[in-house]
Design a protein around this motif. Structure first.
Motif, PDB file in Angstrom:
ATOM      1  N   UNK A  77      39.414  35.227  44.492  1.00 18.82           N
ATOM      2  CA  UNK A  77      39.382  33.890  43.976  1.00 18.82           C
ATOM      3  C   UNK A  77      37.903  33.638  43.679  1.00 18.82           C
ATOM      4  N   UNK A  78      37.565  32.710  42.850  1.00 18.87           N
ATOM      5  CA  UNK A  78      36.305  32.421  42.122  1.00 18.87           C
ATOM      6  C   UNK A  78      35.498  31.936  43.411  1.00 18.87           C
ATOM      7  N   UNK A  79      35.908  31.316  44.436  1.00 19.83           N
ATOM      8  CA  UNK A  79      34.816  30.779  45.541  1.00 19.83           C
ATOM      9  C   UNK A  79      35.120  31.871  46.892  1.00 19.83           C
ATOM     10  N   UNK A  80      35.153  33.022  46.548  1.00 23.15           N
ATOM     11  CA  UNK A  80      35.722  34.030  47.691  1.00 23.15           C
ATOM     12  C   UNK A  80      35.072  33.853  48.989  1.00 23.15           C
TER      13      UNK A  80
ATOM     14  N   UNK B 162      40.018  28.841  53.342  1.00 25.07           N
ATOM     15  CA  UNK B 162      39.181  29.530  52.947  1.00 25.07           C
ATOM     16  C   UNK B 162      39.765  30.629  51.707  1.00 25.07           C
ATOM     17  N   UNK B 163      38.818  30.398  50.608  1.00 21.62           N
ATOM     18  CA  UNK B 163      39.436  31.445  49.275  1.00 21.62           C
ATOM     19  C   UNK B 163      39.559  32.715  49.609  1.00 21.62           C
ATOM     20  N   UNK B 164      40.531  33.238  49.085  1.00 19.70           N
ATOM     21  CA  UNK B 164      40.738  34.670  48.800  1.00 19.70           C
ATOM     22  C   UNK B 164      39.771  35.428  48.327  1.00 19.70           C
TER      23      UNK B 164
ATOM     24  N   UNK C  67      31.604  25.268  39.895  1.00 22.39           N
ATOM     25  CA  UNK C  67      31.921  26.578  39.064  1.00 22.39           C
ATOM     26  C   UNK C  67      33.198  27.096  39.370  1.00 22.39           C
ATOM     27  N   UNK C  68      33.570  26.853  40.430  1.00 23.10           N
ATOM     28  CA  UNK C  68      35.055  27.310  40.792  1.00 23.10           C
ATOM     29  C   UNK C  68      36.259  26.513  40.204  1.00 23.10           C
ATOM     30  N   UNK C  69      35.850  25.623  39.515  1.00 23.39           N
ATOM     31  CA  UNK C  69      36.826  24.705  38.813  1.00 23.39           C
ATOM     32  C   UNK C  69      37.583  23.711  39.909  1.00 23.39           C
TER      33      UNK C  69
END
Length: 76
Positions: free
Chosen positions: A21-24, A16-18, A61-63
């Motif tokens: 981060x872009x995808x939090x 899970x993204x922090x 979108x989050x790269x």
């Protein structure tokens, strides 16, 4: 008549993204939110399909790379 079921988009990354981060709050492997992951098993195909349609865009979108398993969405 047998109806196909939409498979889980899980890629086995399960990280899970922090919050910064872009995808939090979303998985870095499949792009689903914690709620989507937790509820996946109980969702009908329509709900799953709606989520599946958003995942490639979220990851892009989050790269992040969109896994080829996100393209194989149904089981016979």
């Amino acid at each position: 008549m047998h109806v196909s079921k939409i498979l889980s988009p899980c890629t086995g990354v399960c990280t899970i993204a922090a919050e910064d981060a872009p995808l939090a709050g979303h998985c870095l492997g499949c792009g689903r939110s914690l709620d989507e992951i937790g509820n996946w098993r109980d969702m009908d195909n329509d709900a799953r399909a709606k989520i599946m349609a958003t995942l490639p865009g979220r990851l892009h979108r989050a790269g992040l790379t969109v896994a080829s398993t996100l393209m194989e969405t149904t089981a016979p």
